[in-house]
Scaffold this motif. Structure first.
Motif, short mmCIF file in Angstrom:
data_model
loop_
_atom_site.label_atom_id
_atom_site.label_comp_id
_atom_site.label_asym_id
_atom_site.label_seq_id
_atom_site.Cartn_x
_atom_site.Cartn_y
_atom_site.Cartn_z
N ILE A 160 -42.72 -24.27 -123.69
CA ILE A 160 -42.94 -22.92 -123.14
C ILE A 160 -44.33 -22.38 -123.44
N HIS A 161 -45.23 -23.24 -123.91
CA HIS A 161 -46.60 -22.79 -124.20
C HIS A 161 -47.61 -23.70 -123.49
N ASP A 162 -48.71 -23.11 -123.07
CA ASP A 162 -49.79 -23.87 -122.44
C ASP A 162 -50.51 -24.69 -123.50
N ALA A 163 -50.79 -25.95 -123.16
CA ALA A 163 -51.41 -26.85 -124.14
C ALA A 163 -52.84 -26.46 -124.48
N VAL A 164 -53.57 -25.80 -123.54
CA VAL A 164 -54.97 -25.44 -123.75
C VAL A 164 -55.11 -24.12 -124.49
N THR A 165 -54.41 -23.10 -124.01
CA THR A 165 -54.58 -21.75 -124.56
C THR A 165 -53.59 -21.41 -125.66
N GLY A 166 -52.44 -22.10 -125.66
CA GLY A 166 -51.40 -21.74 -126.62
C GLY A 166 -50.59 -20.54 -126.18
#
Length: 199
Positions: A160-166
Protein backbone atom coordinates in the motif's frame (compact mmCIF):
# COMPACT_ATOMS: atom_id res chain seq x y z
CA UNK A 1 17.00 -76.23 11.92
CA UNK A 2 16.00 -72.58 12.28
CA UNK A 3 16.04 -70.48 9.13
CA UNK A 4 18.96 -68.12 9.05
CA UNK A 5 17.69 -64.57 9.49
CA UNK A 6 19.42 -61.28 8.70
CA UNK A 7 21.02 -59.64 11.74
CA UNK A 8 18.33 -56.92 11.86
CA UNK A 9 15.50 -59.46 12.05
CA UNK A 10 17.27 -61.70 14.58
CA UNK A 11 17.36 -58.81 17.04
CA UNK A 12 13.56 -58.63 16.94
CA UNK A 13 13.16 -62.22 18.22
CA UNK A 14 13.29 -62.02 22.01
CA UNK A 15 12.21 -64.55 24.62
CA UNK A 16 9.04 -63.75 26.57
CA UNK A 17 9.50 -61.81 29.81
CA UNK A 18 8.67 -63.87 32.91
CA UNK A 19 5.57 -62.59 34.67
CA UNK A 20 7.51 -61.75 37.84
CA UNK A 21 9.80 -59.41 35.82
CA UNK A 22 7.18 -57.72 33.64
CA UNK A 23 6.56 -54.79 36.00
CA UNK A 24 10.29 -54.06 36.28
CA UNK A 25 10.75 -54.27 32.51
CA UNK A 26 7.82 -51.90 31.92
CA UNK A 27 9.33 -49.44 34.41
CA UNK A 28 12.73 -49.63 32.71
CA UNK A 29 11.11 -49.16 29.30
CA UNK A 30 9.24 -46.10 30.59
CA UNK A 31 12.51 -44.62 31.91
CA UNK A 32 14.26 -45.33 28.61
CA UNK A 33 11.43 -43.71 26.64
CA UNK A 34 11.51 -40.69 28.96
CA UNK A 35 15.27 -40.34 28.38
CA UNK A 36 14.80 -40.58 24.61
CA UNK A 37 12.04 -37.95 24.67
CA UNK A 38 14.10 -35.67 26.90
CA UNK A 39 17.10 -35.94 24.57
CA UNK A 40 14.87 -35.18 21.57
CA UNK A 41 13.26 -32.19 23.26
CA UNK A 42 16.63 -30.76 24.28
CA UNK A 43 18.10 -31.10 20.79
CA UNK A 44 15.20 -29.57 18.85
CA UNK A 45 15.35 -25.91 17.70
CA UNK A 46 11.73 -25.45 18.84
CA UNK A 47 11.17 -24.18 22.36
CA UNK A 48 9.39 -26.51 24.78
CA UNK A 49 7.94 -25.52 28.13
CA UNK A 50 6.02 -27.45 30.77
CA UNK A 51 3.82 -25.03 32.70
CA UNK A 52 1.70 -25.58 35.80
CA UNK A 53 -1.96 -24.54 35.84
CA UNK A 54 -1.01 -21.66 38.14
CA UNK A 55 1.35 -20.48 35.35
CA UNK A 56 4.76 -21.41 36.66
CA UNK A 57 7.52 -22.89 34.52
CA UNK A 58 8.10 -26.50 35.54
CA UNK A 59 10.75 -27.26 32.91
CA UNK A 60 12.06 -25.80 29.65
CA UNK A 61 14.49 -26.90 26.95
CA UNK A 62 17.58 -25.15 25.63
CA UNK A 63 15.73 -23.60 22.68
CA UNK A 64 13.23 -21.95 25.02
CA UNK A 65 16.12 -20.55 27.06
CA UNK A 66 17.66 -19.05 23.92
CA UNK A 67 14.35 -17.46 22.91
CA UNK A 68 13.79 -16.01 26.39
CA UNK A 69 17.42 -14.97 26.78
CA UNK A 70 17.61 -16.59 30.22
CA UNK A 71 19.21 -19.66 31.79
CA UNK A 72 17.21 -22.73 32.73
CA UNK A 73 17.97 -22.13 36.40
CA UNK A 74 16.51 -18.63 36.15
CA UNK A 75 13.35 -19.91 34.45
CA UNK A 76 12.37 -23.09 36.28
CA UNK A 77 9.96 -22.25 39.09
CA UNK A 78 9.44 -18.69 37.87
CA UNK A 79 6.03 -17.30 36.96
CA UNK A 80 5.44 -17.07 33.22
CA UNK A 81 4.93 -13.33 33.68
CA UNK A 82 8.73 -12.90 33.75
CA UNK A 83 9.07 -13.79 30.06
CA UNK A 84 6.12 -11.90 28.55
CA UNK A 85 6.37 -8.33 27.33
CA UNK A 86 4.40 -6.10 29.76
CA UNK A 87 2.26 -4.77 26.90
CA UNK A 88 1.23 -8.31 25.91
CA UNK A 89 0.87 -9.88 29.36
CA UNK A 90 -2.78 -8.91 29.86
CA UNK A 91 -3.69 -10.23 26.42
CA UNK A 92 -1.92 -13.54 27.11
CA UNK A 93 -3.63 -13.86 30.49
CA UNK A 94 -7.06 -13.32 28.94
CA UNK A 95 -6.40 -15.89 26.23
CA UNK A 96 -5.22 -18.49 28.75
CA UNK A 97 -8.29 -17.86 30.94
CA UNK A 98 -10.66 -18.45 28.01
CA UNK A 99 -8.84 -21.51 26.61
CA UNK A 100 -10.96 -24.15 28.31
CA UNK A 101 -12.99 -27.19 27.35
CA UNK A 102 -13.57 -29.11 25.19
CA UNK A 103 -10.08 -28.99 23.64
CA UNK A 104 -8.09 -27.34 26.46
CA UNK A 105 -5.67 -25.95 23.89
CA UNK A 106 -4.32 -22.52 23.07
CA UNK A 107 -2.75 -20.86 20.03
CA UNK A 108 -1.34 -17.38 20.49
CA UNK A 109 1.27 -14.92 19.19
CA UNK A 110 2.85 -12.49 21.65
CA UNK A 111 6.18 -10.95 22.56
CA UNK A 112 8.70 -12.19 25.09
CA UNK A 113 10.96 -9.62 26.71
CA UNK A 114 14.62 -10.50 27.20
CA UNK A 115 16.61 -9.14 30.16
CA UNK A 116 18.48 -6.68 27.93
CA UNK A 117 15.24 -5.10 26.71
CA UNK A 118 15.05 -6.87 23.33
CA UNK A 119 11.65 -8.32 22.47
CA UNK A 120 10.98 -11.35 20.27
CA UNK A 121 7.68 -12.44 18.74
CA UNK A 122 6.75 -16.05 19.48
CA UNK A 123 3.97 -18.37 18.36
CA UNK A 124 2.81 -20.58 21.23
CA UNK A 125 0.80 -23.79 20.97
CA UNK A 126 -0.26 -25.18 24.34
CA UNK A 127 -2.19 -28.28 25.33
CA UNK A 128 -3.49 -29.09 28.79
CA UNK A 129 -2.29 -32.55 29.87
CA UNK A 130 -4.21 -34.39 32.58
CA UNK A 131 -2.13 -37.41 33.68
CA UNK A 132 -3.50 -40.42 35.55
CA UNK A 133 -1.28 -39.51 38.48
CA UNK A 134 -0.18 -36.05 39.53
CA UNK A 135 -1.48 -32.61 38.69
CA UNK A 136 -2.42 -31.33 35.22
CA UNK A 137 0.03 -29.14 33.35
CA UNK A 138 0.41 -27.31 30.03
CA UNK A 139 2.69 -28.73 27.35
CA UNK A 140 3.75 -25.78 25.18
CA UNK A 141 5.65 -25.44 21.91
CA UNK A 142 7.24 -22.02 21.40
CA UNK A 143 8.55 -20.87 18.01
CA UNK A 144 10.42 -17.61 17.40
CA UNK A 145 8.50 -15.90 14.57
CA UNK A 146 10.17 -12.49 14.79
CA UNK A 147 11.69 -12.62 11.31
CA UNK A 148 8.50 -14.07 9.81
CA UNK A 149 6.41 -11.23 11.28
CA UNK A 150 8.94 -8.66 10.08
CA UNK A 151 8.78 -10.04 6.53
CA UNK A 152 4.98 -10.13 6.66
CA UNK A 153 4.77 -6.53 7.87
CA UNK A 154 7.22 -5.42 5.17
CA UNK A 155 5.11 -7.08 2.46
CA UNK A 156 1.98 -5.45 3.85
CA UNK A 157 3.74 -2.07 3.85
CA UNK A 158 4.93 -2.41 0.25
CA UNK A 159 1.45 -3.43 -0.86
CA UNK A 160 0.00 0.00 0.00
CA UNK A 161 3.01 2.32 -0.30
CA UNK A 162 4.86 3.71 -3.31
CA UNK A 163 8.35 2.28 -3.62
CA UNK A 164 9.91 5.67 -4.60
CA UNK A 165 8.20 8.15 -2.30
CA UNK A 166 7.06 5.92 0.54
CA UNK A 167 3.63 7.57 0.30
CA UNK A 168 0.34 5.70 0.08
CA UNK A 169 -0.23 4.25 -3.39
CA UNK A 170 -3.23 3.79 -5.69
CA UNK A 171 -4.18 0.47 -4.07
CA UNK A 172 -4.87 2.14 -0.73
CA UNK A 173 -6.60 5.09 -2.45
CA UNK A 174 -9.07 2.78 -4.18
CA UNK A 175 -9.65 0.86 -0.95
CA UNK A 176 -10.41 4.06 0.99
CA UNK A 177 -12.73 5.32 -1.75
CA UNK A 178 -14.64 2.04 -1.81
CA UNK A 179 -14.97 2.12 1.97
CA UNK A 180 -16.24 5.73 1.88
CA UNK A 181 -18.78 4.89 -0.85
CA UNK A 182 -20.04 1.88 1.10
CA UNK A 183 -20.61 4.01 4.19
CA UNK A 184 -22.42 6.61 2.09
CA UNK A 185 -22.02 9.46 4.54
CA UNK A 186 -22.29 12.76 2.68
CA UNK A 187 -20.38 13.69 -0.46
CA UNK A 188 -16.93 12.52 -1.46
CA UNK A 189 -14.34 14.80 -3.01
CA UNK A 190 -11.19 13.60 -4.79
CA UNK A 191 -8.30 15.90 -5.68
CA UNK A 192 -5.69 14.73 -8.21
CA UNK A 193 -2.35 16.51 -8.61
CA UNK A 194 0.22 15.73 -11.29
CA UNK A 195 3.84 16.69 -10.68
CA UNK A 196 5.94 17.22 -13.83
CA UNK A 197 9.36 15.55 -13.91
CA UNK A 198 8.79 14.15 -10.41
CA UNK A 199 10.78 10.98 -11.10
Amino acid sequence: ALMALPQRERRLITPPVPEKDQERVRALAAIAMTDVLAAGIDSTPVGFAFISVDRRLLDVNDAFCRIAGRTRCALIGAATAVVWHPEDFEHVTERVATAGAPHNSLEIEARVLRPGGESRWVAVSSLLITPDKGEPYYYSLVRDVTEHRRDREMLAHHAIHDAVTGLYNRTLLVDRLETALERGRGGIAVVLADLDRFK
